[in-house]
Design a protein around this motif. Structure first.
Motif, PDB file in Angstrom:
ATOM      1  N   LEU A 108       1.103   4.794  -7.058  1.00  0.00           N
ATOM      2  CA  LEU A 108       2.251   5.703  -7.098  1.00  0.00           C
ATOM      3  C   LEU A 108       1.959   6.924  -7.958  1.00  0.00           C
ATOM      4  CD1 LEU A 108       5.033   2.993  -7.495  1.00  0.00           C
ATOM      5  CD2 LEU A 108       3.942   3.866  -5.406  1.00  0.00           C
ATOM      6  N   TYR A 149       9.295   1.739  -0.986  1.00  0.00           N
ATOM      7  CA  TYR A 149       9.995   0.478  -0.716  1.00  0.00           C
ATOM      8  C   TYR A 149      10.489  -0.130  -2.022  1.00  0.00           C
ATOM      9  CZ  TYR A 149       7.648   0.902   3.753  1.00  0.00           C
ATOM     10  OH  TYR A 149       7.206   1.380   4.965  1.00  0.00           O
ATOM     11  N   PRO A 182       5.369  -1.849  -3.674  1.00  0.00           N
ATOM     12  CA  PRO A 182       4.237  -0.918  -3.766  1.00  0.00           C
ATOM     13  C   PRO A 182       3.503  -1.096  -5.091  1.00  0.00           C
ATOM     14  CG  PRO A 182       6.199   0.193  -2.928  1.00  0.00           C
ATOM     15  CD  PRO A 182       6.635  -1.184  -3.328  1.00  0.00           C
ATOM     16  N   SER A 237       0.839  -1.212   0.000  1.00  0.00           N
ATOM     17  CA  SER A 237       0.000   0.000   0.000  1.00  0.00           C
ATOM     18  C   SER A 237       0.872   1.261   0.000  1.00  0.00           C
ATOM     19  CB  SER A 237      -0.916   0.015   1.226  1.00  0.00           C
ATOM     20  OG  SER A 237      -0.189   0.294   2.400  1.00  0.00           O
ATOM     21  N   ASN A 238       2.190   1.072  -0.049  1.00  0.00           N
ATOM     22  CA  ASN A 238       3.126   2.206  -0.055  1.00  0.00           C
ATOM     23  C   ASN A 238       2.873   3.151   1.132  1.00  0.00           C
ATOM     24  OD1 ASN A 238       5.384   3.359  -1.331  1.00  0.00           O
ATOM     25  ND2 ASN A 238       4.111   4.944  -2.296  1.00  0.00           N
ATOM     26  N   ASP A 239       2.726   2.519   2.305  1.00  0.00           N
ATOM     27  CA  ASP A 239       2.515   3.258   3.565  1.00  0.00           C
ATOM     28  C   ASP A 239       1.140   3.915   3.690  1.00  0.00           C
ATOM     29  OD1 ASP A 239       4.880   2.610   4.802  1.00  0.00           O
ATOM     30  OD2 ASP A 239       5.903   4.467   4.276  1.00  0.00           O
ATOM     31  N   ALA A 289       7.384   5.421  -4.940  1.00  0.00           N
ATOM     32  CA  ALA A 289       7.525   4.185  -4.144  1.00  0.00           C
ATOM     33  C   ALA A 289       8.444   4.425  -2.948  1.00  0.00           C
ATOM     34  CB  ALA A 289       8.088   3.078  -5.024  1.00  0.00           C
TER      35      ALA A 289
END
Ligand SMILES: O=C(O)CCC(=O)C(=O)O
Ligand SMILES: [Fe+2]
Length: 382
Positions: free
Chosen positions: A347, A355, A342, A302-304, A353
């Motif tokens: 994005l 990660y 991610p 979920s890319n944080d 991203a």
């Protein structure tokens, strides 16, 4: 553990001796132990583990509400807290669900409270590659630079069951072989069947709450519920000086937790949510509800957008044992070449991203070496 240190050497022997007894922490109590052995004790200088400092009302998501509303509740809880309860599972009466959950909890209690000889047959200090194992799982190192965990062992015995549903097919999973102990077999199989459909539903909601199609994450990762870890936290004569589970985040997409009414789970809430600078907060059990903990894999993909919640378990009682069951929903395809990262749709230029792509074995190796707490994703950050 550091070599050449007499204290550590003695501790290592004491741990080995404890495992050889094959009776778990519960076995110590059965043999009449009234003071806690050193290998379970936090150092006297450490701050006491209970009681918990703050109270907080965790969200309960009612799955029978209109979809848009449920999705919004899930989004808010997963992105701000990383933990929430759910009730009213689709297609199952709440009373039926409560019966299935309660029966599984009773079955786990029955396994851990049966005569020692019956449970020690399953005892295995090395957990890898066994479909079913019973053990006190040693505390992991927490953070980089901490070679050994203190205390070395938690005040907890666990029955670990690996399920294998053949790569994420929608058919319900079976444990590898007929290895489940008879005393809990039927109830745990039924609970796992129930959670297989339930897990898909939660995955779909979490996917939609990211603005993605419901099936997006399951299609990408072939989500499956395994392992199931059935914990038993015996009562302790010195509850404030032992740990039920040290602070950690879960190496899963999400974890579904069922528990009895004793309590002891706490989560770390940052600043404004816990009050003041952040702190440990009790997560009181909710009858008939299941708790969803967001894990590290979902935090990455979920890319944080979602938080993986840091949690721990304190021992509340010198009288009562606590039972919980954690089912870890993980990617079924988790080999050396199964990378995840991610999701590209999430994005943007303003939110690139955070990660690198990684594999599940890389995540597990990193955690083994460098710890299970909030830092467990540090090595993969861009
Ligand atoms: O027993 C609990 O409440 C939590 C267990 C847990 O955190 C785990 O198995 O990862
Ligand atoms: Fe956990």
């Amino acid at each position: 553990m550091a070599a050449g240190n007499d204290d550590d050497y003695d501790a290592a022997s004491a741990v080995a001796e404890f495992h050889e007894s094959r009776g778990g922490v519960h076995g110590l109590l059965e043999s009449g132990v009234t003071t806690v052995p050193l290998i379970f004790l936090t150092p006297p200088t450490a701050s006491p583990w209970s009681p918990s400092p703050a109270a907080f009302a965790f969200p309960v998501v009612d799955l029978s509400l209109p979809r848009a509303h449920t999705v919004e509740l899930v989004r808010a809880a997963a992105s701000s807290l990383g933990v929430f309860y759910v009730t009213n599972y689709h297609g199952v009466q709440q009373t039926t669900a409560t019966t299935i959950i309660d029966s599984a909890i009773s079955a786990v209690r029955a396994f851990h409270e049966q005569p020692r000889a019956a449970r020690s047959a399953f005892y295995s200090a090395s957990l890898s590659a066994r479909p079913v194992a019973y053990a006190t799982i040693p505390n992991p190192a927490l953070r980089p630079g901490q070679p050994a965990a203190h205390p070395l062992l938690p005040w907890r015995d666990s029955l670990i069951v690996q399920f294998n549903d053949g790569g994420g097919s929608s058919s319900s999973a079976q444990p590898a072989g007929d290895d489940l102990p008879q005393v809990c077999r039927d109830d745990l199989l039924e609970y796992h069947r129930f959670l297989t459909g339930f897990g898909k539903e939660i995955m779909a909601l979490l996917s939609e709450a990211l603005g993605l199609p419901a099936e997006r994450i399951d299609q990408a990762l072939q989500v499956q519920g395994s392992p199931m870890v059935c914990h038993y936290y015996p009562p302790c004569p010195e509850p404030a000086r032992v740990v039920g589970a040290r602070e950690h985040t879960d190496a899963s997409l999400f974890t579904v937790l069922a528990e009895d009414r004793v309590g002891g789970l706490q989560v770390w809430l940052d600043d404004d949510k816990g009050g003041g600078d952040g702190g440990w907060v009790d997560v009181p059990p909710v009858t008939g509800a299941l708790l969803i903990n967001i894990g590290d894999v979902l935090k990455v993909i979920s890319n944080d957008e979602y938080k993986s919640v840091e949690h721990r378990v304190v021992i509340n009682s010198s009288q009562e044992a606590r039972v919980s069951i954690a089912l870890f929903f993980r990617p079924a395809n988790c080999g050396e070449s199964d990378f995840f990262g991610p999701l590209p749709e999430l994005l943007t230029e303003g939110r690139p991203a955070r990660y690198k792509n990684l594999t599940f074995p890389q995540l597990m190796n990193y955690r083994r070496e460098l710890g299970h707490a909030r830092s467990s994703l540090d090595g993969f950050k861009i």
